[in-house]
Design a protein around this motif. Structure first.
Motif, PDB file in Angstrom:
ATOM      1  N   THR A  54       2.469   6.335   2.558  1.00 30.14           N
ATOM      2  CA  THR A  54       1.288   6.911   3.183  1.00 30.14           C
ATOM      3  C   THR A  54       0.199   5.858   3.357  1.00 30.14           C
ATOM      4  OG1 THR A  54       1.822   9.002   2.142  1.00 30.14           O
ATOM      5  CG2 THR A  54      -0.404   8.757   2.967  1.00 30.14           C
ATOM      6  N   SER A  55      -0.023   5.069   2.298  1.00 32.43           N
ATOM      7  CA  SER A  55      -1.077   4.044   2.356  1.00 32.43           C
ATOM      8  C   SER A  55      -0.801   3.033   3.464  1.00 32.43           C
ATOM      9  CB  SER A  55      -1.141   3.283   1.031  1.00 32.43           C
ATOM     10  OG  SER A  55      -1.465   4.139  -0.002  1.00 32.43           O
ATOM     11  N   SER A  57       1.164   3.308   6.012  1.00 27.50           N
ATOM     12  CA  SER A  57       1.128   3.929   7.332  1.00 27.50           C
ATOM     13  C   SER A  57      -0.309   4.042   7.840  1.00 27.50           C
ATOM     14  CB  SER A  57       1.718   5.332   7.282  1.00 27.50           C
ATOM     15  OG  SER A  57       3.041   5.284   6.844  1.00 27.50           O
ATOM     16  N   LEU A  58      -1.201   4.412   6.934  1.00 29.14           N
ATOM     17  CA  LEU A  58      -2.609   4.525   7.307  1.00 29.14           C
ATOM     18  C   LEU A  58      -3.168   3.189   7.767  1.00 29.14           C
ATOM     19  CD1 LEU A  58      -4.145   6.761   4.574  1.00 29.14           C
ATOM     20  CD2 LEU A  58      -4.648   6.906   6.996  1.00 29.14           C
TER      21      LEU A  58
END
Lengths: 304, 304, 304, 304, 304
Positions: A54-55, A57-58
């Motif tokens: 998630t990190s 990807s952000l």
């Protein structure tokens, strides 16, 4: 500029070949370690790659967005160059006082400035890409004296704008235009000078290096942790799955990298030569010139 | 500005040394607690660090984006300074009426203003970085009287712009330019004054302090909860994994911090001295001066 | 503006005291319910707070970003006020025709306008903060007649700009400036009027109320669900963990709230008094006045 | 514009009543199915609603952000209308040459234009909201002939600006202003015309319909999947939990919808009547008129 | 532009038919494989599609946002075209000196330019959409000579602006307007030329092709992994669930695609013909022409 016809598969994957090989190496390595020394690998809980994924990807999505903004800004500036180049010639044509024109002098200045403007567009594009800025397109639109002059100058497109300014001054001094009109045309040339400065800025400003390195490092960290988590659950399926996921992340990262630098003489460049050709066509039509060229044709799957 | 050659590993990790030591301490502490007092540690469900990780990643990604915007804005303003400095000299050259020029007076004002403009660029860059603003580059391009005058002023770059305005007034009063041209050049100097104000604003406005503190605090909260969750599942592997993840988060945070403040006399600064040198080169070429200097060379892995 | 020295812990936590007490109450309540009526609480799967946490983090991150944009816009407008205030005086000084100046009349108008401009900056800042807009700094820079006049007006900074316009008209009518220069200075005053309108807009436009309420409600929903999920897995550890997580969310929310409204007479305000002082210093240096004041010193951990 | 006093609970929940009833119906239905035909429902893994929840939260957060930008743009344009309306009158007052004023003619044109400007602001606001654009506030500030004229026109605010242009032409032809000043005031009226065009654009451009429909559809998809996942784990608790979560999502979606369309004659509108009243107050104070009205008072919890 | 009436279901799903068939094929295939060769499929942990879903949602959300910005930019430029077209005629009407008007000559130039401006708007819209740019609306507003002239030109809207410039020059040469007014109107036509360049830029710049391909590829990767994860847990329910989720993702992707290219002669286009009609109505009302047409009516569920 890539165009919407089939882009060769080879072109796309050449970019991430090296990164994929690295990913393959460590995913196979983990697999071998698992077979022989199963107990040495930690039992990574799957939530750990989830939070890292998630990190990264952000960060990657924001990075693509910043790259896109930079690419779009470059395209906007070249759009402004189209507009101001056309406006310059339209204004000259609309302002030059035909009655004060002795021996067709200012008419010939108009022709000279129009061709120099075309030359400037070609010259700026090549200069940004680090090619020889004095191409045939540039030479054909300049007098031999002008060509000789700009050879002596460091910043050739800037030298051409100075010559435009000199001709503008001559128009004013021969009273072909009044002071008010001079200032208006001066504004147009100043805007062209601004646009040149803007693309030079985009070209010379390296995208924050550490930012890019840390994102690259973060992708690897994510892939290693993911590989460790996958190897215990899906066995040898881990290798194709990881390779596919890694491909996607690296392809997105490379897309960002290419959009960040739109003047690197690559297929993903802003199509500055095609834009200069459009300006040439428009300006020659304004002046009712016979030899209007065709728009630039794409070279395979891209347009320069 | 960092350049794309190999950045020393030492340079990168020095920045986060302190934070990493703190992380190591509490991750080892938790490990020891686990060994001796296993039952005292709560069994943190792994979804808790997941949700915290997502939150802090989001805040961090937005924070990096805001920092990037601020960095890019600073770079844009310096790009405008390049453009307007060049435009100022081009306009002066294009407007000054040679016929009214008694004893080459206005020609010498042009030279004076051009050199003062070069000095202003160097002076503004040093002044933003908190260095002594009157460097050799500044003194070489100013008359001794001008140097003495700006020594008495608080805001030295601003004082130089006032001197430009005085010379502009003199050009108008000696009828070397007309009122219309005066207003046009006045606009250019006003834009330079605006650009100066903009970089002063970026430099003097502290990024919202509480915002930054809370993000830092949130990263620690995430790492502590993650450490607690990892220590029970992966054992001593927790220490290298946590250290790697912490490094990434702290490096991204530091990158944001450096981009927020682009005039702090650090390798990540906007390359204001190199930009001032470019302006010097361009202006000297406009005036056909012989002693055009070379572009500023990078100092190791960065360019100031 | 908060400055980068140690911000008192008390200052930070006073803001979220009330919210934290509420969180403590329901987290303790759930704990008691768990002990006595264990079977009445639903077994919340941990993914539910995860998805809610992601949603509220996203909304909160965007909200902080919008608040940041609003805060930065306010700061930019005050930056423009600095630039245009300085430009106004520089332009007046550069344009006023000394030869037409009978009995030093226009010189005295210049002084009057410069001091009134200083007064305007202080007056606008106080007026935005809802304080008495006629402070000592305002009175010292205005003639008694001007002070009396603005007392009768609703919008005092606007009344001061009208007086500037009247003096500009007088300069034109006494031929101290020509029509062209009048229009140029008129543009500068119009920009100041625009900047005033912009900060009035930011100050008077309430951030969409329902948007803010729903975010606050969403944070509580997330914390309640998280509390239910935690209480069954980590026991009494739930209380400190929930309090820490709640603190972070509420602190981030409060940061957004403070950045949204930068003129509320609070430590997080845009430092309008300090900016007005900077303008006073710059203008007094342009006019070579002796009594140039010192920059405003911070009051403890913030600068007004 | 909603103001920060207590907003009635009824007002908030009326908006999402219909959507909540639908959610209740299917959550109860699933509950009944579960009791009687337990084996027919698939065992949804909780990660599925998690990933859908993240996706829809992202799209919703971006959607809110786009809506917020549109709302803030509308507010900015009305801020520009305030500024340019005030500037128009200030410029007229500063430029009109009192000496050339025969029989107080141009003074009366100034009065006429000022009142017409007030009328224009009220008229534009009502016209955007689809109300009768000729209110008492409009009629009181116009001559009967003007009122009759605009009745015959389709676009009434635009017709009022044309009348301003006619008066400007008369001022120029009677030599009350010179050509230079005419062009400057012309620019101000052109900016007002631009602002009118901008709010017309925001009002007439439907937010991409499919985009909004797909987001609405996606929220339902998420809620149905979440309901299926919850029904098996938390039993009847599913109904209140789902209702609360659904409320939050639908409230956020409705907030976005209201911000997208800021001129729909609803409490969440941009406060155009209050803004027009502020302009009236400011303009009447510039002209030293006695009957300055009070600012518009809020109607309960909102200000129109 | 789609309007807010019921959009046919058939219209929406036709766009993603092909993608849905592909998804159905592989989801059914996996189902069959599961039944016959259960042990050959890897046991995908559900966190893997979760992390991929988050990544692709992020990229998609940013992509929609970039597409939305591009769509809104296109709409803004057409808004500027409305404003500048109206301003052009208002300025001409306000500036043309009736006294110098010999034999109603300049009055007829005003009429000619106004009708040509209407023709230009229609012509530009059709030209962007790749239709025949010389429609009945264009021919009706142009003299036969003008129609013949633009037939010979490549860029027809640009040729019309050149004719406007020629008439402007004639107005100046017959002293119907002064030099100052000429420059002001010249600025308006230059802005129209800029707007034309901006929409040409949006139309001719292909959205980064690789970026779009990788997002499409990433959606498939996510769906395949999700299908593998679902097939083992929910059995045949996997097929409708996957189809619904795939529909949502592909619909959002198609929405982005349509917003990226707002001049493709599709129902989702910017309503350029309707906007041109609005301009026609406004301009004809300015000139008090009798035959003011009705606004364009929507064709079913959209407005062109």
């Amino acid at each position: 500029m890539l165009i919407e016809t089939s882009i060769p598969f080879r072109y796309i994957f050449r970019k991430i070949k090296l990164d994929l090989i690295r990913v393959l190496i460590f995913s196979i390595t983990f697999h071998i370690i698992l077979i022989f020394f199963s107990s040495y690998l930690p039992q990574i809980p799957f939530q750990l790659p989830t939070v890292l994924g998630t990190s990264i990807s952000l960060l990657l999505a924001f990075n693509v967005n910043q790259a896109y903004d930079r690419w779009w800004e470059a395209r906007k500036v070249w759009g402004a160059i189209v507009n101001d180049s056309r406006s310059l010639i339209i204004q000259l044509k609309g302002f030059i006082n035909n009655e004060h024109d002795l021996q067709g002098n200012s008419a010939s200045i108009l022709q000279r400035m129009a061709h120099r403007q075309i030359a400037w567009c070609y010259c700026l594009g090549q200069s940004l890409r680090g090619n020889n800025p004095i191409t045939a397109d540039v030479e054909n639109n300049l007098s031999p004296e002008n060509v000789d002059f700009i050879r002596t100058q460091n910043n050739k497109p800037f030298a051409l704008l100075m010559l435009q300014m000199d001709d503008l001054k001559e128009l004013y001094e021969t009273e072909a235009i009044n002071s008010f009109q001079q200032v208006q045309i001066n504004s147009t040339i100043t805007r062209l000078c601004d646009s040149m400065g803007k693309v030079e800025r985009i070209n010379s400003t390296v995208f924050p290096v550490t930012y890019r390195i840390f994102i690259h490092f973060f992708i690897y960290l994510f892939l290693i942790i993911l590989s460790l988590a996958l190897v215990e659950t899906v066995g040898w399926f881990e290798i194709p799955i990881l390779t596919l996921i890694a491909s996607t992340f690296f392809l997105i990262e490379k897309t960002a990298k290419h959009m960040q630098d739109p003047f690197k003489n690559k297929p993903t460049d802003t199509a500055v030569t095609a834009i200069a050709r459009t300006i040439e066509i428009n300006i020659k039509q304004i002046l009712h010139r016979p030899n209007v060229p065709e728009p630039l044709a794409p070279e395979g799957f891209y347009l320069m």
